[in-house]
Design a protein around this motif. Structure first.
Motif, PDB file in Angstrom:
ATOM      1  N   UNK A   1       0.821  -1.207   0.000  1.00 51.43           N
ATOM      2  CA  UNK A   1       0.000   0.000   0.000  1.00 51.43           C
ATOM      3  C   UNK A   1       0.860   1.264   0.000  1.00 51.43           C
ATOM      4  N   UNK A   2       0.420   2.270  -0.720  1.00 46.65           N
ATOM      5  CA  UNK A   2       1.125   3.545  -0.736  1.00 46.65           C
ATOM      6  C   UNK A   2       2.372   3.576  -1.584  1.00 46.65           C
ATOM      7  N   UNK A   3       2.646   2.517  -2.339  1.00 45.34           N
ATOM      8  CA  UNK A   3       3.833   2.491  -3.187  1.00 45.34           C
ATOM      9  C   UNK A   3       3.540   3.283  -4.452  1.00 45.34           C
ATOM     10  N   UNK A   4       4.017   4.528  -4.501  1.00 42.20           N
ATOM     11  CA  UNK A   4       3.735   5.401  -5.640  1.00 42.20           C
ATOM     12  C   UNK A   4       4.446   4.950  -6.910  1.00 42.20           C
ATOM     13  N   UNK A   5       5.490   4.171  -6.784  1.00 39.38           N
ATOM     14  CA  UNK A   5       6.225   3.707  -7.956  1.00 39.38           C
ATOM     15  C   UNK A   5       5.670   2.393  -8.498  1.00 39.38           C
ATOM     16  N   UNK A   6       4.590   1.937  -7.907  1.00 38.26           N
ATOM     17  CA  UNK A   6       4.014   0.659  -8.320  1.00 38.26           C
ATOM     18  C   UNK A   6       3.451   0.757  -9.732  1.00 38.26           C
ATOM     19  N   UNK A   7       3.666  -0.288 -10.479  1.00 34.97           N
ATOM     20  CA  UNK A   7       3.119  -0.361 -11.835  1.00 34.97           C
ATOM     21  C   UNK A   7       1.661  -0.783 -11.740  1.00 34.97           C
ATOM     22  N   UNK A   8       0.819  -0.172 -12.515  1.00 37.44           N
ATOM     23  CA  UNK A   8      -0.583  -0.533 -12.506  1.00 37.44           C
ATOM     24  C   UNK A   8      -0.978  -1.107 -13.859  1.00 37.44           C
ATOM     25  N   UNK A   9      -2.016  -1.895 -13.839  1.00 35.54           N
ATOM     26  CA  UNK A   9      -2.529  -2.462 -15.074  1.00 35.54           C
ATOM     27  C   UNK A   9      -3.559  -1.493 -15.634  1.00 35.54           C
ATOM     28  N   UNK A  10      -3.310  -1.011 -16.823  1.00 34.32           N
ATOM     29  CA  UNK A  10      -4.255  -0.126 -17.491  1.00 34.32           C
ATOM     30  C   UNK A  10      -5.247  -0.965 -18.293  1.00 34.32           C
ATOM     31  N   UNK A  11      -6.305  -0.333 -18.763  1.00 38.01           N
ATOM     32  CA  UNK A  11      -7.291  -1.025 -19.578  1.00 38.01           C
ATOM     33  C   UNK A  11      -6.626  -1.638 -20.813  1.00 38.01           C
ATOM     34  N   UNK A  12      -5.702  -0.895 -21.433  1.00 32.45           N
ATOM     35  CA  UNK A  12      -5.008  -1.399 -22.618  1.00 32.45           C
ATOM     36  C   UNK A  12      -4.193  -2.638 -22.330  1.00 32.45           C
ATOM     37  N   UNK A  13      -3.479  -2.629 -21.207  1.00 29.25           N
ATOM     38  CA  UNK A  13      -2.672  -3.788 -20.820  1.00 29.25           C
ATOM     39  C   UNK A  13      -3.587  -4.975 -20.537  1.00 29.25           C
ATOM     40  N   UNK A  14      -4.695  -4.724 -19.836  1.00 31.17           N
ATOM     41  CA  UNK A  14      -5.632  -5.796 -19.534  1.00 31.17           C
ATOM     42  C   UNK A  14      -6.212  -6.404 -20.813  1.00 31.17           C
ATOM     43  N   UNK A  15      -6.597  -5.548 -21.754  1.00 33.45           N
ATOM     44  CA  UNK A  15      -7.133  -6.052 -23.021  1.00 33.45           C
ATOM     45  C   UNK A  15      -6.086  -6.850 -23.794  1.00 33.45           C
ATOM     46  N   UNK A  16      -4.838  -6.403 -23.736  1.00 32.79           N
ATOM     47  CA  UNK A  16      -3.763  -7.137 -24.401  1.00 32.79           C
ATOM     48  C   UNK A  16      -3.576  -8.513 -23.758  1.00 32.79           C
ATOM     49  N   UNK A  17      -3.610  -8.575 -22.425  1.00 31.80           N
ATOM     50  CA  UNK A  17      -3.478  -9.853 -21.729  1.00 31.80           C
ATOM     51  C   UNK A  17      -4.641 -10.788 -22.063  1.00 31.80           C
ATOM     52  N   UNK A  18      -5.839 -10.236 -22.102  1.00 32.44           N
ATOM     53  CA  UNK A  18      -7.004 -11.051 -22.428  1.00 32.44           C
ATOM     54  C   UNK A  18      -6.880 -11.618 -23.841  1.00 32.44           C
ATOM     55  N   UNK A  19      -6.376 -10.807 -24.776  1.00 29.84           N
ATOM     56  CA  UNK A  19      -6.226 -11.313 -26.141  1.00 29.84           C
ATOM     57  C   UNK A  19      -5.103 -12.347 -26.248  1.00 29.84           C
ATOM     58  N   UNK A  20      -4.048 -12.183 -25.451  1.00 24.92           N
ATOM     59  CA  UNK A  20      -2.940 -13.143 -25.486  1.00 24.92           C
ATOM     60  C   UNK A  20      -3.283 -14.437 -24.760  1.00 24.92           C
ATOM     61  N   UNK A  21      -4.090 -14.330 -23.703  1.00 23.85           N
ATOM     62  CA  UNK A  21      -4.411 -15.489 -22.870  1.00 23.85           C
ATOM     63  C   UNK A  21      -5.925 -15.603 -22.688  1.00 23.85           C
ATOM     64  N   UNK A  22      -6.653 -15.909 -23.765  1.00 24.89           N
ATOM     65  CA  UNK A  22      -8.118 -15.965 -23.665  1.00 24.89           C
ATOM     66  C   UNK A  22      -8.569 -17.145 -22.808  1.00 24.89           C
ATOM     67  N   UNK A  23      -9.711 -16.944 -22.158  1.00 18.62           N
ATOM     68  CA  UNK A  23     -10.319 -18.046 -21.421  1.00 18.62           C
ATOM     69  C   UNK A  23     -10.794 -19.080 -22.411  1.00 18.62           C
ATOM     70  N   UNK A  24     -10.546 -20.324 -22.088  1.00 19.05           N
ATOM     71  CA  UNK A  24     -10.966 -21.416 -22.945  1.00 19.05           C
ATOM     72  C   UNK A  24     -11.927 -22.264 -22.142  1.00 19.05           C
ATOM     73  N   UNK A  25     -13.204 -22.254 -22.533  1.00 14.88           N
ATOM     74  CA  UNK A  25     -14.213 -22.976 -21.780  1.00 14.88           C
ATOM     75  C   UNK A  25     -14.006 -24.477 -21.809  1.00 14.88           C
ATOM     76  N   UNK A  26     -13.306 -24.980 -22.825  1.00 13.31           N
ATOM     77  CA  UNK A  26     -13.060 -26.423 -22.931  1.00 13.31           C
ATOM     78  C   UNK A  26     -11.934 -26.868 -22.020  1.00 13.31           C
ATOM     79  N   UNK A  27     -11.164 -25.931 -21.502  1.00  8.71           N
ATOM     80  CA  UNK A  27      -9.989 -26.260 -20.708  1.00  8.71           C
ATOM     81  C   UNK A  27     -10.228 -25.804 -19.278  1.00  8.71           C
ATOM     82  N   UNK A  28     -10.021 -26.687 -18.325  1.00  7.03           N
ATOM     83  CA  UNK A  28     -10.193 -26.335 -16.918  1.00  7.03           C
ATOM     84  C   UNK A  28      -8.879 -25.859 -16.344  1.00  7.03           C
ATOM     85  N   UNK A  29      -8.953 -24.928 -15.380  1.00  8.72           N
ATOM     86  CA  UNK A  29      -7.739 -24.457 -14.706  1.00  8.72           C
ATOM     87  C   UNK A  29      -7.259 -25.523 -13.742  1.00  8.72           C
ATOM     88  N   UNK A  30      -5.942 -25.591 -13.534  1.00  6.99           N
ATOM     89  CA  UNK A  30      -5.419 -26.609 -12.609  1.00  6.99           C
ATOM     90  C   UNK A  30      -5.862 -26.373 -11.196  1.00  6.99           C
TER      91      UNK A  30
END
Length: 75
Positions: free
Chosen positions: A46-75
């Motif tokens: 908490x209070x770490x001003x130098x902390x990196x945050x996830x922006x909407x763009x980064x989140x959308x990029x992660x979602x496109x790189x690692x899409x949820x696959x309904x056929x595959x269950x998480x470990x």
């Protein structure tokens, strides 16, 4: 300078889960139910001003790189 993650680099799930379970005391169920934003908030002091945050763009990029696959269950 922006640090860019190489394309197709897998998410380090084992390392993230290990840290969450060992350092935060989360159960595996809690870990897999959390969002990337919740993981980030849990790992950044908490209070770490130098902390990196996830922006909407980064989140959308992660979602496109690692899409949820309904056929595959998480470990």
């Amino acid at each position: 300078m922006k640090h860019e993650q190489p394309e197709n680099q897998p998410v380090p799930w084992y390392d993230l889960m290990h840290k969450a379970c060992r350092e935060l005391g989360w159960s595996p169920h809690t870990f897999w139910q959390s969002t990337l934003v919740e993981l980030e908030m849990a790992f950044i002091p908490p209070g770490n001003r130098n902390a990196r945050t996830i922006t909407r763009g980064v989140l959308e990029e992660l979602v496109s790189q690692f899409p949820d696959n309904e056929d595959q269950q998480t470990p």
